[in-house]
Design an enzyme around this catalytic site. Sequence first.
Site, PDB file in Angstrom:
ATOM      1  CG  HIS A 183       6.266 106.100  46.656  1.00  0.00           C
ATOM      2  ND1 HIS A 183       5.460 105.619  47.668  1.00  0.00           N
ATOM      3  CD2 HIS A 183       7.221 106.832  47.270  1.00  0.00           C
ATOM      4  CE1 HIS A 183       5.912 106.052  48.841  1.00  0.00           C
ATOM      5  NE2 HIS A 183       6.982 106.797  48.616  1.00  0.00           N
ATOM      6  CG  HIS A 235      11.038 104.499  49.477  1.00  0.00           C
ATOM      7  ND1 HIS A 235      11.727 105.017  50.557  1.00  0.00           N
ATOM      8  CD2 HIS A 235       9.850 105.146  49.451  1.00  0.00           C
ATOM      9  CE1 HIS A 235      10.992 105.918  51.161  1.00  0.00           C
ATOM     10  NE2 HIS A 235       9.842 106.032  50.500  1.00  0.00           N
TER      11      HIS A 235
END
Length: 136
Positions: free
Chosen positions: A101, A99
Amino acid sequence: MEDCVFCNIIKGKIPAAKVYEDDNSITFLDIMPANKGHCLVIPKKHYETMLDIPDDQISNLMKTAKKVAKAISLSVGNGAYNIVMNNGQAAGQIVPHAHIHIIPRFDNDALKLSWSHKKYQAKEMEEFTNNIKKFL
Ligand code: 5GP
Ligand code: ZN
């Protein structure tokens, strides 16, 4: 993966505040934001770290990160943001589903993403350069 929190968000089994979705990725608000508006861009397929994401999918993910960074800047921010990706436990990755950010930044927000600066000894820069090049 069945016990992966982000896979379960993709499947709709865990609710999330989704801000964007396309064929390969979704973007949603981080539940414990570093600053309000902090988003996570994730691939729909379960890959653990950046190196596991196939080359033909990584560019789409980065394009989405750019799109979301622009939207965050226009909506909540003043044009400043950090893009962070923790890869591996030692790097602070807690959720093992890759992922990105995107964290909006504000003047004097006191958020610490800084590190102390180390020094190279003589010849070390050359050694590091050569070692890295061997693996490219
Ligand atoms: P990491 O340290 O792995 O790079 O960051 C994982 C991030 O996922 C953390 O910032 C955490 O707040 C966020 N997170 C963990 N569980 C959930 C969840 O169930 N929903 C949402 N929206 N974010 C989560
Ligand atoms: Zn997953």
